[in-house]
Motif scaffolding. Structure first.
Motif, short mmCIF file in Angstrom:
data_model
loop_
_atom_site.label_atom_id
_atom_site.label_comp_id
_atom_site.label_asym_id
_atom_site.label_seq_id
_atom_site.Cartn_x
_atom_site.Cartn_y
_atom_site.Cartn_z
N SER A 1 0.85 -1.18 0.00
CA SER A 1 0.00 0.00 0.00
C SER A 1 0.89 1.23 0.00
O SER A 1 2.05 1.17 0.40
CB SER A 1 -0.87 0.01 1.26
OG SER A 1 -0.06 0.25 2.41
N PRO A 2 0.37 2.38 -0.47
CA PRO A 2 1.19 3.60 -0.45
C PRO A 2 1.76 3.91 0.93
O PRO A 2 2.91 4.33 1.05
CB PRO A 2 0.20 4.67 -0.91
CG PRO A 2 -0.78 3.93 -1.76
CD PRO A 2 -0.93 2.59 -1.11
N GLN A 3 0.96 3.69 1.98
CA GLN A 3 1.45 3.99 3.31
C GLN A 3 2.62 3.09 3.70
O GLN A 3 3.61 3.52 4.28
CB GLN A 3 0.32 3.84 4.34
CG GLN A 3 0.72 4.25 5.76
CD GLN A 3 1.22 5.68 5.84
OE1 GLN A 3 0.69 6.57 5.19
NE2 GLN A 3 2.28 5.91 6.62
N GLU B 1 3.97 14.65 1.01
CA GLU B 1 2.72 15.13 0.42
C GLU B 1 2.95 15.91 -0.87
O GLU B 1 2.00 16.24 -1.57
CB GLU B 1 2.00 16.05 1.44
CG GLU B 1 1.66 15.34 2.74
CD GLU B 1 1.05 16.29 3.76
OE1 GLU B 1 1.00 17.51 3.47
OE2 GLU B 1 0.65 15.83 4.84
N LYS C 1 3.52 16.88 -4.57
CA LYS C 1 3.15 16.25 -5.84
C LYS C 1 4.18 16.60 -6.91
O LYS C 1 4.67 17.73 -6.96
CB LYS C 1 1.75 16.70 -6.27
CG LYS C 1 0.63 16.20 -5.36
CD LYS C 1 -0.71 16.73 -5.82
CE LYS C 1 -1.84 16.06 -5.03
NZ LYS C 1 -1.70 16.21 -3.58
N ASP D 1 2.33 7.27 -9.58
CA ASP D 1 1.91 8.30 -8.64
C ASP D 1 0.75 7.76 -7.80
O ASP D 1 -0.31 7.45 -8.33
CB ASP D 1 1.47 9.57 -9.38
CG ASP D 1 2.64 10.23 -10.11
OD1 ASP D 1 3.79 9.97 -9.70
OD2 ASP D 1 2.41 10.97 -11.08
N GLU D 2 1.00 7.63 -6.51
CA GLU D 2 -0.01 7.08 -5.61
C GLU D 2 -0.29 8.09 -4.51
O GLU D 2 0.61 8.48 -3.77
CB GLU D 2 0.48 5.75 -5.03
CG GLU D 2 0.81 4.74 -6.13
CD GLU D 2 1.30 3.42 -5.58
OE1 GLU D 2 0.86 3.05 -4.48
OE2 GLU D 2 2.10 2.76 -6.26
N HIS D 3 -1.54 8.51 -4.46
CA HIS D 3 -1.95 9.56 -3.52
C HIS D 3 -1.10 10.81 -3.71
O HIS D 3 -0.76 11.50 -2.74
CB HIS D 3 -1.87 9.06 -2.07
CG HIS D 3 -2.84 7.96 -1.76
ND1 HIS D 3 -4.08 8.17 -1.22
CD2 HIS D 3 -2.75 6.62 -1.95
CE1 HIS D 3 -4.72 7.02 -1.08
NE2 HIS D 3 -3.92 6.06 -1.52
#
Length: 360
Positions: A223-225, A248, A250, A346-348
Motif C-alpha cells: 500500500s502507499p502507506q 505530500e 506532488k 503516482d499514488e496519492h
C-alpha cells in the motif's frame, strides 16, 4: 598480437622520430595531453597490423577525446568507483562507434569491452557481461585467431560466467575449448590444464545432480502507506530528519525542464549504484521501492539538489529506459543494463519508484 618484427635500423629510426616528436609535442601540449597522446599511440600498438588503418585515419583529436573516457573509466575502476567506470566506458564505446560507423565490431573495442566486463560482473550484471564476453571472443577469433593466450582467457571467463549461472553444459563446453586453446599456446601450462580438467569433472557432477527447479516468487504489492514507511525509514523515530511535507509534495512536469545533462549523469551513476544496494529491499518480496527524499538521503545527502529535482531526473531517466525505440544514448543504455526493471507510479500524489529483478 599479430605485429611484424622490425629491423634494427627501422627501430632506431622510429626511436629517433618518436624522440623528435616528443620534443615537439612537449612544447605544444600540457602534460596531461602528452600522456593522452602516448596512450593513443599505445592503443595503436595494441591493435593487430591489419586493424590499425581505420584508427589511424580517424581525426586524432576526436579519437583522443573518446579515449579519454576509457582512461577515466580505468581510473574509476582502480578507485572502486565501478558505477562511474561503467558510465565512462560506455561513453568511450559510444564515441568510438560514432567515429567508426562501418566498423562496429572493430578490434579497438576489445579493451573497452574487457574493462566493461569487469565492471558488469562486479555489479552482478551477468547476462550483459556474458553477451559482451562472447562478442570479444568473436572479435579475437576473427582478427587474432593465433593469439591463443587471449582466446584461452576468454573461454575461461565464459566458462566461469556459465558456471555462476548454473548452465553446466555451456560451462563444460567453454572449459573444454579453453583446454584445447591452452594446448596451442607457445608455453603450455600443464597445471592450468589439470585444474581445468578437474573443474570439468566437477561441472559434470553438478550437472548430474542439479535437477532442482527454480521457483519464481511473485512480487508483493504494498500500500502507499507501507511504501512510505519503507522508503522514509520511519521518520517519526528520527532515524532521518527531513521535511515531512515531502510525503505530500506532488510531482510537477515543469521541473523536468530544469534538469541538466550533468544532473542526469550524476543521478544515473547513483541510480546504478542504488539498484545494487540492498537498503530498499522490502521483506521477502523481490520488489524494491523508493521516493525522491529517500534516494537523496541514501545517495546524495550532501547534494544541493532538491528532492523535486532529483525526482524529475529519475523520472526522465526511467522514461528513457522504458522507451527503447527513441533513446539509445549511453546513459540510457547503462540503465538498461541494470538487473532490474524500473518504473514509477503516482499514488496519492506521491511519486513512487519501483525496482524489480528481471526474469533470468
Amino acid at each position: 598480437m599479430g605485429c611484424c618484427e622490425s629491423s634494427t635500423s627501422d627501430h632506431d629510426s622510429n626511436q629517433s622520430l618518436n624522440s623528435s616528436n616528443t620534443r615537439t609535442t612537449s612544447s605544444q601540449f600540457t602534460t596531461v595531453e602528452i600522456l593522452e597522446r602516448i596512450t593513443f599511440q599505445q592503443l595503436l600498438l595494441y591493435l593487430p597490423n591489419h586493424c590499425q588503418k581505420e584508427i589511424i585515419n580517424l581525426p586524432q583529436n576526436k579519437a583522443i577525446n573518446a579515449l579519454r573516457h576509457h582512461i577515466k573509466a580505468q581510473r574509476h575502476f582502480l578507485q572502486d568507483e565501478y558505477h562511474l567506470s561503467i558510465l565512462d566506458e560506455l561513453k568511450a564505446i559510444d564515441e568510438f562507434q560514432t567515429l567508426l560507423p562501418n566498423h562496429q565490431t572493430h578490434f579497438v573495442f576489445v579493451q573497452f569491452y574487457d574493462q566493461m566486463i569487469s565492471n558488469l560482473i562486479f555489479f552482478g550484471l551477468i547476462q550483459t557481461a556474458l553477451g559482451m564476453c562472447q562478442l570479444v571472443l568473436n572479435i579475437l577469433l576473427r582478427d587474432t585467431p593465433t593469439d591463443y593466450d587471449a582466446i584461452y582467457k576468454n573461454y575461461l571467463a565464459l566458462s566461469q560466467i556459465y558456471r555462476n549461472r548454473k548452465e553446466w553444459r555451456k560451462a563444460i563446453l567453454c572449459a573444454t575449448k579453453a583446454i584445447e586453446t591452452k594446448r596451442l599456446c607457445h608455453i603450455t601450462d600443464q597445471d592450468s590444464i589439470r585444474l581445468l580438467e578437474n573443474q570439468i569433472d566437477s561441472l559434470k557432477w553438478k550437472m548430474s545432480i542439479d535437477t532442482r527447479e527454480r521457483s519464481d516468487k511473485s512480487s508483493i504489492d504494498f500500500s502507499p502507506q507501507e511504501i512510505i514507511e519503507v522508503c522514509t525509514y520511519n521518520p517519526e523515530h528520527e532515524l532521518f530528519a527531513f521535511d515531512l511535507s515531502e510525503l505530500e509534495r506532488k510531482p510537477e512536469k515543469v521541473t523536468e525542464s530544469l534538469v541538466t545533462d550533468e544532473m542526469l549523469k550524476e543521478i544515473a551513476g547513483l541510480l546504478l549504484k542504488d539498484l545494487i544496494d540492498e537498503r530498499h529491499y522490502t521483506g521477502d518480496s523481490k520488489c524494491r521501492v523508493t521516493i525522491a527524499i529517500a534516494f537523496k538521503l541514501a545517495q546524495m545527502n550532501t547534494s544541493s539538489l532538491s528532492p523535486a529535482m532529483i525526482e524529475a531526473a529519475l523520472t526522465i531517466l526511467i522514461d528513457r529506459v522504458n522507451d527503447p525505440d527513441t533513446y539509445q544514448d549511453y546513459l540510457t543504455i547503462a540503465m538498461r543494463m541494470s538487473p532490474f526493471n524500473i518504473w514509477y507510479s503516482d499514488e496519492h500524489g506521491i511519486r513512487i519508484f519501483r525496482y524489480q529483478p528481471k526474469p533470468e
